[in-house]
Design an enzyme around this catalytic site. Sequence first.
Site, PDB file in Angstrom:
ATOM      1  N   ASP A 476     -17.971   2.924 -45.867  1.00  0.00           N
ATOM      2  CA  ASP A 476     -17.857   3.261 -47.478  1.00  0.00           C
ATOM      3  C   ASP A 476     -18.897   3.670 -48.185  1.00  0.00           C
ATOM      4  O   ASP A 476     -19.910   3.575 -47.351  1.00  0.00           O
ATOM      5  CB  ASP A 476     -17.890   1.023 -47.249  1.00  0.00           C
ATOM      6  CG  ASP A 476     -17.564   0.589 -48.160  1.00  0.00           C
ATOM      7  OD1 ASP A 476     -17.022   1.561 -49.353  1.00  0.00           O
ATOM      8  OD2 ASP A 476     -16.732  -0.224 -48.277  1.00  0.00           O
ATOM      9  N   ASP A 534     -10.091  -1.229 -54.891  1.00  0.00           N
ATOM     10  CA  ASP A 534     -10.485  -2.974 -54.360  1.00  0.00           C
ATOM     11  C   ASP A 534      -9.991  -3.749 -54.469  1.00  0.00           C
ATOM     12  O   ASP A 534      -9.110  -4.563 -53.650  1.00  0.00           O
ATOM     13  CB  ASP A 534     -11.846  -3.388 -54.811  1.00  0.00           C
ATOM     14  CG  ASP A 534     -12.803  -2.543 -53.527  1.00  0.00           C
ATOM     15  OD1 ASP A 534     -12.520  -2.133 -52.382  1.00  0.00           O
ATOM     16  OD2 ASP A 534     -14.388  -2.683 -53.223  1.00  0.00           O
TER      17      ASP A 534
END
Length: 735
Positions: A476, A534
């Site tokens: 990430d 997301d």
Amino acid sequence: MLSTNNTNDIVHLRAAGTSFVLDARGTGVPSITHWGADLGELSATQLAALADSRERALGPSSIDEPFRLSIVPLLAEGWSGLPGLEGRHDQPAGAGVAAGGASGGRVRRPALRTESIDHPEPGVVRITLVDAAGVTPDDADAAVALRLTITFELTAAGVLRSRSQLTNTATEIFELSSLATVLPLAPVARERLDFSGIWAAERQPQRSAIDYGTWLRESRHGRRGHDDSYLTVAGTPGFGFRHGEVWAMHLGTSGDTRVWIDRSALGITTVGAAELLAPGEIRLATGDSYETPWAYAAWSDAGLDGVSDRFHSWFRGLPAHPSTPRPLTLNTWEAVYFDHNFEQLAALADAAADAGVERFVLDDGWMKNRTDDERALGDWTVDEQSWPEGLTPLVDRVTVRGMQFGLWVEPEMVSLDSDLAREHPDWILRDDDRPLPKSWRNQFVLDLDNPAAFAHVLDAISALLDEYAISYLKWDMNRDLLGGSVHRHVAATYRLMDELRVRYPHVEIESCASGGARVDAGVLERVQRVWPSDTNDAHDRFSIMRWTNLLVPFEYLGSHVGSSPAHTSGRSLSLGFRLATALMGHSGIEWDLTATTAEERAALPVWAAAYRSLRGLIHSGRVVRGELETAQPVVTGIVADDATGVVDAVFWVTCLDTPSDAVPTSRRLPGLDPHRDYRVSPVDVGAEAATYPGTAPAWWHEGELTLSGAVLGSVGLQLPILHPDEALVLRVTAV
């Protein structure tokens, strides 16, 4: 077919229906004569005639010789658009004092000429240019201040790649401002498409006419960003998925970018791309070099689907491309967030295995003291309170149930509230001698260009991979860079990924950056999956997946079914729609399966079986898209060919809004062989789509229908009228 014809310094590269012609006659800078449709085999005489025919007549107000757009367009040539090269050598101390006492430097722009041309392999041409520091650029004895090597490669897929390497050969330091790939566009290219977006709504298309002047997009995030231009497309007016002539360009870097289209009154339109460099970021001492990212370009006379064919073929040939069937994945984030304990996650793992999951990924929250997003980044050790026996009990539980184990990491980041930051505050990335940049999601960027910081992170991640049976890292990056050198940070991140892949070739990596803020060809040379967004809201996700797939094939694109209402949007959506949409990509689940209903638990194994039966097709076939974007529903398909033509296909028929028609109408299924018959049947995804009562045709109740490819592609297929936010999945097989 891949061929190179080099005749009297006119180079003709041909591949996959594309021609690239470079006129390198003389000592001046070569120019691109043609990039587009295949011109066939051309003799030396024909190539010369083609190049001569491109010479422009003098205008009533122009330079006093025919204008020739070079591969490095510069003001000195008469080009007033964005230049291909910008920079300056340092002036000696005290040089250049302007009137009135203000200091100023002598303006000296590059004057390039050709030093050499070679062909290191089929389909590749390499041109070396020099900037002579003498009085005239054609003076063979002049000292060379810069050496610029430009490589063009036309791949077997028809993708045109280009990159440049600039070397400073002068005694003074050269400060580079920009070094770009600039390609000419045909005069018929009069409409532009690119993308923007925000968090959880990435890759939103935007179109406009190509007007006179410079259209420019710059990304200043230190990553591509949610508003990334992504793919710059120019084409004939009204081009669509399956019609129109289009030219597309993408810059293969995860850092800051500049992309533009220049339409000049000279009658020339160009598309360009370059790494966006900060002032002073690239300063080359004598003998030092800078190399640009690869720029990727593709031409098609079959609309956007044709461009996708070329890019997808290229990505599927990368060494890092995933070589095994894409495992159905469960990610724990929206199931538990930071609330980690063995009992809860073991129950989730059992439910995942029962649903048919093949890879279980433990997301953020497993590290020492990581109870929220305000602490612990950089301390890549397991939290002893949540995991008194380490991760071994959970890893064992996952693997004994036949699943792979994956782990979330964010190696580029550090929290102020961490042992790492307290011990090494100087490792936090910032501009030289400046205060810390502003925090973002309560975190800062680690200076991976610092060898000690790099070694620390490499050792910490390696220790985890050595101790546990980890087969997958979710990598990430949850903030922008607001200080330091983006160029060096991206290079260091790539080195870290590369070194981990060398040490642990069995470990796959997913690129995530607050969702889809790092989806590019540079990172795709290293990872096996990207996270496009997301949001797991299927309404938003459908468009994100469809447009991300314009460049990147579906097997790279993570696509998860989530709970309802969606965590990012609060929107409630039917189970059938969520399941159907999540099949579009590398499928997975992000949902607390221990809290599902009996109906949901029964549906998931059916959906998982459908994914396993379709993934070979979805992850290798050609994408085809229906043209009627403004009419609901829309059609998206994947077709598979063998030596005889299209033999298998899957189509999504997706309705995002109120249907356009009050009675059932047909929808065309594009891309099929018109001379073959096909059996059409609905795919059971575990839950039915909601349709308006009485609108289903007779064949729908019977379960299948056989029609020719010509009928399906030109007349279409009668289907039930879908409610808004519903989708059907159809399997189409040759009979």
